[in-house]
Design a protein around this motif. Structure first.
Motif, short mmCIF file in Angstrom:
data_model
loop_
_atom_site.label_atom_id
_atom_site.label_comp_id
_atom_site.label_asym_id
_atom_site.label_seq_id
_atom_site.Cartn_x
_atom_site.Cartn_y
_atom_site.Cartn_z
N GLY A 323 0.80 -1.22 0.00
CA GLY A 323 0.00 0.00 0.00
C GLY A 323 0.83 1.26 0.00
N GLN A 324 2.09 1.16 0.38
CA GLN A 324 2.99 2.33 0.40
C GLN A 324 4.13 2.14 -0.59
N GLU A 325 3.92 1.26 -1.58
CA GLU A 325 4.97 0.90 -2.52
C GLU A 325 5.48 2.12 -3.30
N SER A 326 6.76 2.42 -3.12
CA SER A 326 7.34 3.59 -3.79
C SER A 326 7.42 3.42 -5.30
N ALA A 327 7.39 2.16 -5.77
CA ALA A 327 7.48 1.95 -7.22
C ALA A 327 6.19 2.32 -7.95
N PHE A 328 5.11 2.50 -7.20
CA PHE A 328 3.83 2.81 -7.82
C PHE A 328 3.25 4.07 -7.17
N PRO A 329 3.95 5.20 -7.26
CA PRO A 329 3.52 6.39 -6.50
C PRO A 329 2.16 6.92 -6.92
N ALA A 330 1.79 6.75 -8.19
CA ALA A 330 0.52 7.31 -8.65
C ALA A 330 -0.66 6.65 -7.98
N ALA A 331 -0.48 5.39 -7.53
CA ALA A 331 -1.61 4.65 -6.98
C ALA A 331 -1.93 5.06 -5.55
N VAL A 332 -1.00 5.71 -4.85
CA VAL A 332 -1.23 6.00 -3.44
C VAL A 332 -1.23 7.49 -3.14
N ALA A 333 -1.29 8.31 -4.18
CA ALA A 333 -1.33 9.75 -3.97
C ALA A 333 -2.65 10.17 -3.35
N ASP A 334 -2.66 11.36 -2.70
CA ASP A 334 -3.90 11.87 -2.11
C ASP A 334 -4.96 12.10 -3.18
N ARG A 335 -4.58 12.69 -4.31
CA ARG A 335 -5.47 12.90 -5.44
C ARG A 335 -4.78 12.42 -6.70
N GLY A 336 -5.56 11.94 -7.65
CA GLY A 336 -5.00 11.46 -8.90
C GLY A 336 -4.72 12.61 -9.85
N GLU A 337 -3.49 12.70 -10.33
CA GLU A 337 -3.08 13.75 -11.29
C GLU A 337 -2.47 13.08 -12.51
N TYR A 338 -3.18 12.13 -13.08
CA TYR A 338 -2.64 11.38 -14.21
C TYR A 338 -3.78 10.78 -15.02
N VAL A 339 -3.44 10.24 -16.20
CA VAL A 339 -4.38 9.51 -17.04
C VAL A 339 -3.80 8.12 -17.28
N ALA A 340 -4.67 7.19 -17.65
CA ALA A 340 -4.21 5.81 -17.80
C ALA A 340 -5.07 5.06 -18.79
N THR A 341 -4.50 3.99 -19.32
CA THR A 341 -5.21 3.08 -20.20
C THR A 341 -4.58 1.70 -20.02
N SER A 342 -4.98 0.73 -20.85
CA SER A 342 -4.48 -0.64 -20.64
C SER A 342 -4.56 -1.46 -21.91
N ARG A 343 -3.81 -2.54 -21.91
CA ARG A 343 -3.94 -3.63 -22.86
C ARG A 343 -3.68 -4.95 -22.13
N MET A 344 -4.23 -6.02 -22.67
CA MET A 344 -3.92 -7.35 -22.17
C MET A 344 -2.75 -7.92 -22.98
N LEU A 345 -1.83 -8.55 -22.30
CA LEU A 345 -0.76 -9.28 -22.98
C LEU A 345 -1.31 -10.68 -23.29
N THR A 346 -1.91 -10.80 -24.43
CA THR A 346 -2.58 -12.06 -24.80
C THR A 346 -1.60 -13.14 -25.21
N HIS A 347 -0.33 -12.77 -25.43
CA HIS A 347 0.70 -13.74 -25.75
C HIS A 347 2.06 -13.12 -25.40
N PRO A 348 3.11 -13.93 -25.38
CA PRO A 348 4.42 -13.39 -25.03
C PRO A 348 4.87 -12.29 -25.99
N VAL A 349 5.73 -11.41 -25.48
CA VAL A 349 6.23 -10.28 -26.26
C VAL A 349 7.21 -10.80 -27.31
N PRO A 350 6.93 -10.62 -28.61
CA PRO A 350 7.83 -11.15 -29.63
C PRO A 350 9.11 -10.35 -29.80
N ASP A 351 9.07 -9.06 -29.47
CA ASP A 351 10.24 -8.19 -29.67
C ASP A 351 10.40 -7.31 -28.43
#
Length: 472
Positions: A323-351
């Motif tokens: 919950g206090q993980e420094s590697a993910f600072p955006a997730a534990v901020a008091d307010r969100g100041e960012y935008v985000a999106t996603s994809r699924m890795l449906t198979h291994p990364v070829p490159d």
């Protein structure tokens, strides 16, 4: 923001409270005042003291939205009154648990926000099950369950609400061992578009229960409480390996072969960017057991980490650490100041080199890869509508607002679309993106036709409709 520990610890010993008796409904005053009088909780309208605070969600991007009312509900009857009111007045309505919708859908402009934050009790039931109010935040859930020696696989940010997380699936650090959060739902309390409250279970409404296990927050109706199966809390070992940024491609190449070969007890994720090539995770077991597995990953990467942290501790201490993980600072901020999106890795990364160049293409870009597999992959489609059980993992693409919101969305959109050319149009509904191409197919995959039939059945008039919702 640090949690109020006294508040969350009280949840462990929560006792039933007598329902407040609503005031008599006045003859005059208009419909909003009549709603206010019916509620055991509070109603905040523009101009009321506290309105400007109560209307806000986690993301500052949506602070301009002005709900016509925010009802802070005290009980399920309050939720029923709100649904009935919205239907009669023909205004938009949205439920809010933690308020972390990436598109701000729990802040409905000129409509009614049903704030569930007071409905946050956690009650341990016989057999190790837990009844959790839909307004509970994950920090409070973990504290209360730990007091009873129990654990629930869920997310790592303590301020996130249990409802939104669960309804969209629920990726967490115990997911490979115990499944998604939605996989552990036995039943829910539910208020439908007809304003009636009911229990949704395999016996009463199996189609709706299937849809609520991963069908996204905001659809079908309002969940007021969940009953979960829980597991006995066990000693966990959390780890964090930090590699030089130049090792990003080597880490991705190694991780995608290493993680699927690991036992269910080991979950990991990667933090990737221009200055980040990190792998962190959690092991259900001891440090002595996980260290040889981490040695294997380092050997595969071919580069020694600049930092290696391995900590064996109790379940609750581990969740507090994440919950206090420094590697993910955006997730534990008091307010969100960012935008985000996603994809699924449906198979291994070829490159991996091409992926590394893409994810490091902007200094303000940060991507989080979460592993799937294990128990997540073994749940049949008949039990849950979550469509991407066979994925290697998901990638969440995050960017701060440097250069403005429009530019930030352009950057993440470019990464999203480039990934889409390789992995297809799949995305994770809990990282909902208002600009996701073909969003319905992206988020629901093969479950989409059945989900739309269920939405028509339970919300035929589209009371809970929103821009990326399933209601007609």
């Amino acid at each position: 923001m640090e949690l109020d520990r006294r508040t969350v610890l009280r949840l462990a010993g929560a006792v039933p409270m007598m329902a407040a008796v609503p005031a008599a409904v006045p003859e005059g005053g208009g419909p909003w005042e009549r709603l206010r009088a019916r509620l055991a909780g509070e109603l905040f309208r523009p101009g009321d003291p506290g309105y400007d605070e109560k209307r806000l969600g986690f993301f500052s991007l949506y602070d301009h939205r002005l709900p016509a009312g925010v009802a802070v509900c005290a009980n399920e009857d309050d939720v029923r009154h709100c649904v009935d009111f919205a239907a009669r007045q023909r205004i938009p309505i949205a439920a809010r648990s933690g308020g972390h919708s990436y598109a701000g859908y729990s802040i409905v402009d000129r409509g009614l926000v049903v704030d569930l934050s007071r409905m946050n009790a956690v009650r341990i039931l016989p057999g190790g099950r837990a009844e959790i109010g839909a307004g509970a935040l994950l920090g409070g859930v973990y504290e209360a369950l730990a007091a009873a020696g129990r654990a629930l696989p869920a997310g790592s940010c303590p301020q996130v609400g249990i409802a939104g997380l669960t309804l969209g699936g629920g990726i967490g650090v115990l997911g490979r061992k115990y499944g998604l959060t939605c996989d552990n739902v036995e039943s829910v309390r539910f208020v439908g578009a007809d304003g009636k409250a009911c229990l949704v279970s395999e016996e009463t409404a199996p189609d709706l229960l299937w849809a609520l296990r991963g069908g996204g927050g905001g659809n079908f109706g309002i969940v007021t409480a969940f009953t979960f199966r829980t597991a006995a809390a066990r000693t966990l070992t959390n780890f964090n390996l930090v590699f030089p940024p130049a090792a990003l491609a080597a880490l991705v190449a190694a991780w995608q072969e290493w993680q699927p070969a690991m036992p269910d007890e080991l979950w990991s994720g990667m933090g990737l960017g221009a200055e980040a090539a990190n792998c962190g995770g959690c092991f259900v077991g001891s440090a002595a057991q996980v260290n040889p597995l981490l040695d294997d990953l380092v050997r595969r990467v071919g580069v020694q980490p600049t930092k290696r942290e391995v900590t064996e501790q109790g379940h609750l201490a581990t969740m507090r650490t994440f919950g206090q993980e420094s590697a993910f600072p955006a997730a534990v901020a008091d307010r969100g100041e960012y935008v985000a999106t996603s994809r699924m890795l449906t198979h291994p990364v070829p490159d991996p080199d091409a992926l590394a160049a893409l994810l490091a293409s902007d200094p303000h870009l940060y991507s989080i890869v979460d592993a799937y597999g294990g128990a997540i992959a073994r749940v049949p489609s008949s039990e849950s509508c979550f469509p991407y059980r066979s994925a290697l993992g998901s990638v969440q693409i995050i960017r701060g607002l440097e250069g403005g919101e429009a530019y930030a969305r352009q950057v993440i959109g470019g990464v999203r679309d480039e990934l889409g050319r390789e992995y297809g149009r799949a995305g994770y509904i809990n990282y909902i993106d208002p600009e996701m191409p073909e969003w319905a197919k992206a988020y629901y995959g093969e479950s989409l036709p059945r989900l739309r039939r269920i939405a028509r059945k339970y919300d035929p008039d589209g009371l809970f409709a929103f821009e990326q919702g399933l209601a007609p």
